[in-house]
Design a protein around this motif. Structure first.
Motif, PDB file in Angstrom:
ATOM      1  N   GLY A 139      -3.704   1.719  -3.050  1.00 39.97           N
ATOM      2  CA  GLY A 139      -3.524   2.996  -2.363  1.00 39.97           C
ATOM      3  C   GLY A 139      -4.414   4.105  -2.868  1.00 39.97           C
ATOM      4  N   PRO A 170      -0.313   5.132   2.991  1.00 38.73           N
ATOM      5  CA  PRO A 170      -1.459   4.724   3.811  1.00 38.73           C
ATOM      6  C   PRO A 170      -1.987   5.796   4.772  1.00 38.73           C
ATOM      7  N   GLU A 203       0.855  -1.188   0.000  1.00 30.33           N
ATOM      8  CA  GLU A 203       0.000   0.000   0.000  1.00 30.33           C
ATOM      9  C   GLU A 203       0.887   1.234   0.000  1.00 30.33           C
ATOM     10  N   THR A 257      -5.864   0.604   4.963  1.00 35.43           N
ATOM     11  CA  THR A 257      -5.054  -0.477   5.549  1.00 35.43           C
ATOM     12  C   THR A 257      -5.903  -1.429   6.387  1.00 35.43           C
TER      13      THR A 257
END
Length: 260
Positions: free
Chosen positions: A104, A42, A39, A48
């Protein structure tokens, strides 16, 4: 834990709508049997949380030291999988140790650069699920012949199957951006290597779109086309009218022009 303040110079807009975060996390499919997910950016971990629920083998990377400190407190079990670094500048292939997916809420100001980095690591990045500025998301997913179709559309579509998933309004972010966002998914196709000189392909695509309104005969003039090739009807078209296969054909023709 004290909340992280979004920083304008990093292009941070923190997602606060849990329903959208869950929807993005569920859009990651584990394409090609991949279980590792990186990711990017974050922030405070809204996305997440849902990626962890989906049970991915998760790594986080953020350039914001305040976010890193927050994430380390929030997810101590992730340990050194929380990476204080710049995705654009570091080579994540050894870090990830094999194939991986990227997810993301990409900062608007570097989203295009992230995709050029993905192209560099395309042999390992099997899937990308991300949110970015709607205009850029539409451009990437756009088919040929569309006014949004451009350099990134061609280069990414050469190696990935791309879907525009849904639009996200500004009000679900802190602070709200001035434009809508779009969520897209890219999944690696079966092309291991293009059937042409790939470096020349990239150059041809970029040069072709350098003057969008001109025909390719004019746009590619500086690439040293042979007199024979200049008569080819494909050069009467504009770059936005050509698909990946057409650009592969162009690349072959330009290379043969040089060899004559």
């Amino acid at each position: 834990m004290e909340k992280v303040k979004p920083k304008k110079h990093l292009g941070q807009h923190f997602l606060k709508d849990l329903g959208i975060a869950e929807k993005i996390a569920k859009a990651v499919t584990g394409h090609q049997g991949v279980n590792k997910v990186l990711e990017i950016g974050p922030g405070m971990g809204v996305l997440t949380d849902f990626l962890l629920v989906e049970n991915w083998d998760l790594y986080l990377v953020d350039i914001d030291k305040e976010s890193i400190a927050y994430l380390q407190q929030k997810y101590p079990h992730l340990g050194d999988r929380i990476i204080d670094g710049d995705y654009l500048k570091e080579d994540f292939r050894p870090v990830m140790g094999g194939k991986y997916a990227v997810a993301g809420n990409f900062p608007y100001n570097i989203s295009t650069q992230i995709f050029f980095k993905v192209l560099q690591e395309k042999d390992q990045v099997t899937e990308v699920v991300c949110m970015l500025q709607k205009e850029v998301a539409e451009r990437i997913a756009s088919p040929k012949g569309n006014k949004d179709y451009g350099i990134l559309s061609v280069l990414l579509q050469a190696y990935y199957d791309i879907e525009y998933l849904f639009t996200v309004p500004p009000g679900v972010f802190n602070p709200p951006p001035k434009v809508n966002s779009g969520v897209i998914r890219l999944r690696r196709n079966q092309v291991e290597k293009l059937d042409c000189d790939e470096k020349l392909f990239f150059r041809t695509v970029k040069q072709g779109f350098s003057t969008r309104r001109k025909t390719l005969r004019n746009a590619l003039k500086s690439m040293g086309l042979s007199e024979e090739f200049k008569a080819d009807p494909i050069l009467d078209k504009r770059a936005e009218q050509l698909g990946v296969e057409d650009f592969i054909y162009l690349t072959h023709k330009i290379k043969s022009s040089w060899n004559q």
